[in-house]
Design a protein around this motif. Structure first.
Motif, PDB file in Angstrom:
ATOM      1  N   LEU A   1       0.849  -1.186   0.000  1.00  0.00           N
ATOM      2  CA  LEU A   1       0.000   0.000   0.000  1.00  0.00           C
ATOM      3  C   LEU A   1       0.894   1.248   0.000  1.00  0.00           C
ATOM      4  O   LEU A   1       2.093   1.154  -0.246  1.00  0.00           O
ATOM      5  N   LEU A   2       0.327   2.407   0.279  1.00  0.00           N
ATOM      6  CA  LEU A   2       1.126   3.632   0.248  1.00  0.00           C
ATOM      7  C   LEU A   2       2.186   3.615   1.343  1.00  0.00           C
ATOM      8  O   LEU A   2       1.929   3.183   2.467  1.00  0.00           O
ATOM      9  N   PRO A   3       3.385   4.102   1.043  1.00  0.00           N
ATOM     10  CA  PRO A   3       4.446   4.185   2.049  1.00  0.00           C
ATOM     11  C   PRO A   3       4.252   5.393   2.956  1.00  0.00           C
ATOM     12  O   PRO A   3       3.410   6.256   2.710  1.00  0.00           O
ATOM     13  N   GLY A   4       5.071   5.463   3.994  1.00  0.00           N
ATOM     14  CA  GLY A   4       5.112   6.650   4.841  1.00  0.00           C
ATOM     15  C   GLY A   4       3.927   6.809   5.762  1.00  0.00           C
ATOM     16  O   GLY A   4       3.576   7.939   6.127  1.00  0.00           O
ATOM     17  N   ILE A   5       3.316   5.691   6.144  1.00  0.00           N
ATOM     18  CA  ILE A   5       2.131   5.738   7.001  1.00  0.00           C
ATOM     19  C   ILE A   5       2.393   4.924   8.264  1.00  0.00           C
ATOM     20  O   ILE A   5       2.920   3.810   8.206  1.00  0.00           O
ATOM     21  N   SER A   6       2.034   5.488   9.408  1.00  0.00           N
ATOM     22  CA  SER A   6       2.169   4.760  10.670  1.00  0.00           C
ATOM     23  C   SER A   6       0.913   4.964  11.499  1.00  0.00           C
ATOM     24  O   SER A   6       0.117   5.874  11.244  1.00  0.00           O
ATOM     25  N   ASN A   7       0.738   4.104  12.496  1.00  0.00           N
ATOM     26  CA  ASN A   7      -0.460   4.140  13.345  1.00  0.00           C
ATOM     27  C   ASN A   7      -0.102   4.465  14.788  1.00  0.00           C
ATOM     28  O   ASN A   7       0.953   4.061  15.293  1.00  0.00           O
ATOM     29  N   ILE A   8      -0.981   5.211  15.436  1.00  0.00           N
ATOM     30  CA  ILE A   8      -0.906   5.426  16.878  1.00  0.00           C
ATOM     31  C   ILE A   8      -2.181   4.887  17.500  1.00  0.00           C
ATOM     32  O   ILE A   8      -3.174   4.655  16.816  1.00  0.00           O
ATOM     33  N   MET A   9      -2.163   4.684  18.797  1.00  0.00           N
ATOM     34  CA  MET A   9      -3.358   4.233  19.500  1.00  0.00           C
ATOM     35  C   MET A   9      -4.270   5.423  19.759  1.00  0.00           C
ATOM     36  O   MET A   9      -3.832   6.453  20.289  1.00  0.00           O
ATOM     37  N   TYR A  10      -5.517   5.284  19.385  1.00  0.00           N
ATOM     38  CA  TYR A  10      -6.533   6.305  19.661  1.00  0.00           C
ATOM     39  C   TYR A  10      -6.657   6.493  21.171  1.00  0.00           C
ATOM     40  O   TYR A  10      -6.811   5.532  21.918  1.00  0.00           O
ATOM     41  N   GLY A  11      -6.541   7.723  21.614  1.00  0.00           N
ATOM     42  CA  GLY A  11      -6.693   8.021  23.031  1.00  0.00           C
ATOM     43  C   GLY A  11      -5.433   7.877  23.864  1.00  0.00           C
ATOM     44  O   GLY A  11      -5.460   8.150  25.064  1.00  0.00           O
ATOM     45  N   ALA A  12      -4.314   7.463  23.236  1.00  0.00           N
ATOM     46  CA  ALA A  12      -3.076   7.220  23.987  1.00  0.00           C
ATOM     47  C   ALA A  12      -2.177   8.457  23.973  1.00  0.00           C
ATOM     48  O   ALA A  12      -1.594   8.804  22.941  1.00  0.00           O
ATOM     49  N   TYR A  13      -2.053   9.107  25.118  1.00  0.00           N
ATOM     50  CA  TYR A  13      -1.197  10.295  25.225  1.00  0.00           C
ATOM     51  C   TYR A  13       0.251   9.956  24.891  1.00  0.00           C
ATOM     52  O   TYR A  13       0.967  10.768  24.295  1.00  0.00           O
ATOM     53  N   SER A  14       0.695   8.763  25.283  1.00  0.00           N
ATOM     54  CA  SER A  14       2.101   8.393  25.119  1.00  0.00           C
ATOM     55  C   SER A  14       2.514   8.266  23.654  1.00  0.00           C
ATOM     56  O   SER A  14       3.709   8.255  23.349  1.00  0.00           O
ATOM     57  N   HIS A  15       1.553   8.171  22.752  1.00  0.00           N
ATOM     58  CA  HIS A  15       1.874   8.044  21.331  1.00  0.00           C
ATOM     59  C   HIS A  15       1.950   9.395  20.614  1.00  0.00           C
ATOM     60  O   HIS A  15       2.343   9.443  19.447  1.00  0.00           O
ATOM     61  N   LEU A  16       1.580  10.471  21.280  1.00  0.00           N
ATOM     62  CA  LEU A  16       1.511  11.753  20.597  1.00  0.00           C
ATOM     63  C   LEU A  16       2.875  12.268  20.166  1.00  0.00           C
ATOM     64  O   LEU A  16       2.974  13.037  19.207  1.00  0.00           O
ATOM     65  N   ASP A  17       3.929  11.806  20.853  1.00  0.00           N
ATOM     66  CA  ASP A  17       5.254  12.278  20.449  1.00  0.00           C
ATOM     67  C   ASP A  17       5.720  11.645  19.135  1.00  0.00           C
ATOM     68  O   ASP A  17       6.764  12.011  18.591  1.00  0.00           O
ATOM     69  N   ARG A  18       4.947  10.693  18.598  1.00  0.00           N
ATOM     70  CA  ARG A  18       5.258  10.135  17.280  1.00  0.00           C
ATOM     71  C   ARG A  18       4.886  11.100  16.161  1.00  0.00           C
ATOM     72  O   ARG A  18       5.286  10.924  15.010  1.00  0.00           O
ATOM     73  N   ILE A  19       4.123  12.117  16.505  1.00  0.00           N
ATOM     74  CA  ILE A  19       3.795  13.179  15.562  1.00  0.00           C
ATOM     75  C   ILE A  19       4.964  14.158  15.569  1.00  0.00           C
ATOM     76  O   ILE A  19       5.303  14.727  16.618  1.00  0.00           O
ATOM     77  N   THR A  20       5.602  14.355  14.415  1.00  0.00           N
ATOM     78  CA  THR A  20       6.814  15.174  14.355  1.00  0.00           C
ATOM     79  C   THR A  20       6.728  16.193  13.224  1.00  0.00           C
ATOM     80  O   THR A  20       5.728  16.268  12.504  1.00  0.00           O
ATOM     81  N   GLU A  21       7.819  16.924  13.042  1.00  0.00           N
ATOM     82  CA  GLU A  21       7.894  17.913  11.960  1.00  0.00           C
ATOM     83  C   GLU A  21       7.913  17.263  10.582  1.00  0.00           C
ATOM     84  O   GLU A  21       7.858  17.951   9.558  1.00  0.00           O
ATOM     85  N   LYS A  22       7.986  15.938  10.524  1.00  0.00           N
ATOM     86  CA  LYS A  22       7.913  15.220   9.250  1.00  0.00           C
ATOM     87  C   LYS A  22       6.476  14.817   8.898  1.00  0.00           C
ATOM     88  O   LYS A  22       6.218  14.360   7.784  1.00  0.00           O
ATOM     89  N   THR A  23       5.560  14.989   9.837  1.00  0.00           N
ATOM     90  CA  THR A  23       4.197  14.498   9.654  1.00  0.00           C
ATOM     91  C   THR A  23       3.345  15.542   8.936  1.00  0.00           C
ATOM     92  O   THR A  23       3.176  16.662   9.420  1.00  0.00           O
ATOM     93  N   ALA A  24       2.793  15.150   7.796  1.00  0.00           N
ATOM     94  CA  ALA A  24       1.905  16.053   7.059  1.00  0.00           C
ATOM     95  C   ALA A  24       0.574  16.197   7.774  1.00  0.00           C
ATOM     96  O   ALA A  24       0.059  17.305   7.931  1.00  0.00           O
ATOM     97  N   ALA A  25       0.000  15.069   8.193  1.00  0.00           N
ATOM     98  CA  ALA A  25      -1.327  15.116   8.811  1.00  0.00           C
ATOM     99  C   ALA A  25      -1.546  13.895   9.684  1.00  0.00           C
ATOM    100  O   ALA A  25      -0.989  12.816   9.445  1.00  0.00           O
ATOM    101  N   VAL A  26      -2.376  14.091  10.686  1.00  0.00           N
ATOM    102  CA  VAL A  26      -2.886  12.993  11.501  1.00  0.00           C
ATOM    103  C   VAL A  26      -4.376  12.859  11.191  1.00  0.00           C
ATOM    104  O   VAL A  26      -5.133  13.830  11.303  1.00  0.00           O
ATOM    105  N   PHE A  27      -4.766  11.672  10.759  1.00  0.00           N
ATOM    106  CA  PHE A  27      -6.165  11.380  10.465  1.00  0.00           C
ATOM    107  C   PHE A  27      -6.767  10.619  11.640  1.00  0.00           C
ATOM    108  O   PHE A  27      -6.263   9.549  12.012  1.00  0.00           O
ATOM    109  N   VAL A  28      -7.820  11.161  12.209  1.00  0.00           N
ATOM    110  CA  VAL A  28      -8.444  10.555  13.382  1.00  0.00           C
ATOM    111  C   VAL A  28      -9.957  10.559  13.214  1.00  0.00           C
ATOM    112  O   VAL A  28     -10.544  11.602  12.897  1.00  0.00           O
TER     113      VAL A  28
END
Length: 394
Positions: free
Chosen positions: A157-184
């Motif tokens: 499928l498309l590259p450059g995609i990763s998943n975080i756990m919905y509702g998990a504060y500890s995963h928010l640091d996976r969002i970085t200056e390289k991230t175009a968008a978070v889809f929720v």
């Protein structure tokens, strides 16, 4: 050949066990089949018929547009009043920042457009979505889906995609200056109606602001009054950078949209020109039906009634086999011990005249998402039938 045989012979099937309910007419919360069969539709065609089947004002809007014109030209070239009036009405329901609408045909298409826009506007390629998210079945939408069972047969499928756990504060640091968008998904639908807290959404919004990441909220199931607010994100006191909608938007007609700020949407205008194109998006008949749907929700105050109706479902659906009910308004999941327990109950309820369903990523829970026009008496009848099915199979 009868209609059932033609259905099985010539329409593409996605399972070996379709419901095979033959529908001849629909009205309000009811489907009517052959041999005087009558069904209460408690799933609204999966969150579509929020104002009920064939609402008179939707039919009137459709007929009025049929008398004027149908398709004229690819999206965004001709000034067509159904499109312009709908876009204005949508923007009027939203915070001022969300003031530009791109109309498409479905939720999956809206997600695809939002993915492209996020990449084009930010110049970044990474997209993040949530585990057990469902955003549609087209190639791009499936790529940001969050359940590997549905994805593995179609990789790569498309590259450059990763998943975080919905509702998990500890995963928010996976969002970085390289991230175009978070889809929720504002409310996770196919995961079985999962609702994060307000503080989580505010932390998510803050992290996106810190990293220059666009926050895209998928309201394909949750929007248009389903949760007791016009938009589900209103419960959490945040404003997304984009909102995606479809399903309940069209009053039964196919339509979707992604909505952003005019500055963001302008990224489609150059380098290249015509950065996103659709032939039938914003079809004038669907747009007219959608505008009527907005007016019905507002004029009939259907959204104001959602919480009371949801509470009645929760009050009535009590049985030892029911482990609990998760909901945000009339977006509900009734939990049982297992799929093996639930599936016969769903089947028996259909035989008794009530249509429910389960969730793609949560097959131990019964989906309840009735048309918002359902009355208190109809809720009591539907719950009585569900409980009868539960009791017969106990």
């Amino acid at each position: 050949m009868n209609h059932r045989q033609l259905f099985l012979s010539h329409l593409a099937q996605t399972t070996d066990f379709p419901l095979l309910i033959e529908v001849e007419e629909a009205e309000g919360i009811y489907l009517f089949g052959a041999e005087d069969r009558k069904y209460i539709d408690l799933i609204s065609g999966i969150g579509v018929s929020n104002v009920g089947h064939r609402h008179p004002k939707v039919l009137q809007a459709i007929q009025g547009q049929l008398d004027k014109y149908l398709h004229l030209m690819v999206y965004g070239e001709y000034v067509q009043s159904p499109q312009t009036l709908l876009a204005k009405a949508l923007c009027d329901t939203l915070p001022d920042h969300l003031n530009n609408v791109y109309l498409v045909n479905s939720g999956s298409e809206a997600i695809e457009g939002a993915m492209k826009l996020a990449k084009r506007y930010t110049g970044r390629s990474e997209l993040i979505s949530c585990v057990n998210a469902y955003h549609g079945s087209s190639h791009g939408a499936l790529s940001i889906g969050g359940n590997e069972i549905f994805k593995r047969a179609y990789r790569p499928l498309l590259p450059g995609i990763s998943n975080i756990m919905y509702g998990a504060y500890s995963h928010l640091d996976r969002i970085t200056e390289k991230t175009a968008a978070v889809f929720v998904e504002t409310i996770q639908g196919e995961a079985g109606i999962r609702v994060a807290c307000k503080e989580y959404f505010q932390a998510l919004r803050k992290r996106c602001d810190e990293t220059g990441t666009l926050l895209v909220l998928d309201e394909i199931q949750a929007g248009f009054g389903r949760t007791g607010k016009f938009w589900a994100f209103e419960h959490f006191e945040i404003v997304p950078d984009m909102v995606v909608c479809a399903k309940g938007m069209g009053g039964g007609m196919p339509i979707g949209a992604f909505i952003a700020n005019q500055k963001v949407m302008a990224a489609f205008k150059n380098n290249p020109l015509l950065g996103h194109i659709t032939t039938f998006g914003g079809h004038p008949v669907s747009a007219a039906a959608s505008l009527a749907t907005i007016q019905i929700l507002q004029e009939e105050k259907l959204i104001d009634q959602v919480e009371e109706k949801a509470n009645l479902f929760k009050k009535l659906l009590v049985h030892p086999k029911i482990k609990g009910i998760r909901n945000k308004g009339l977006m509900m999941a009734v939990e049982f011990e297992s799929f093996e327990v639930l599936k016969p109950i769903i089947d028996r309820a259909i035989e008794l005249g009530v249509i429910t369903d389960w969730f793609l990523f949560c097959d131990d829970s019964m989906r309840i998402a009735p048309p918002l026009v359902i009355t208190e008496e109809e809720i009591r009848i539907a719950c009585k039938i569900i409980l009868q099915a539960v009791e017969e199979l106990s």
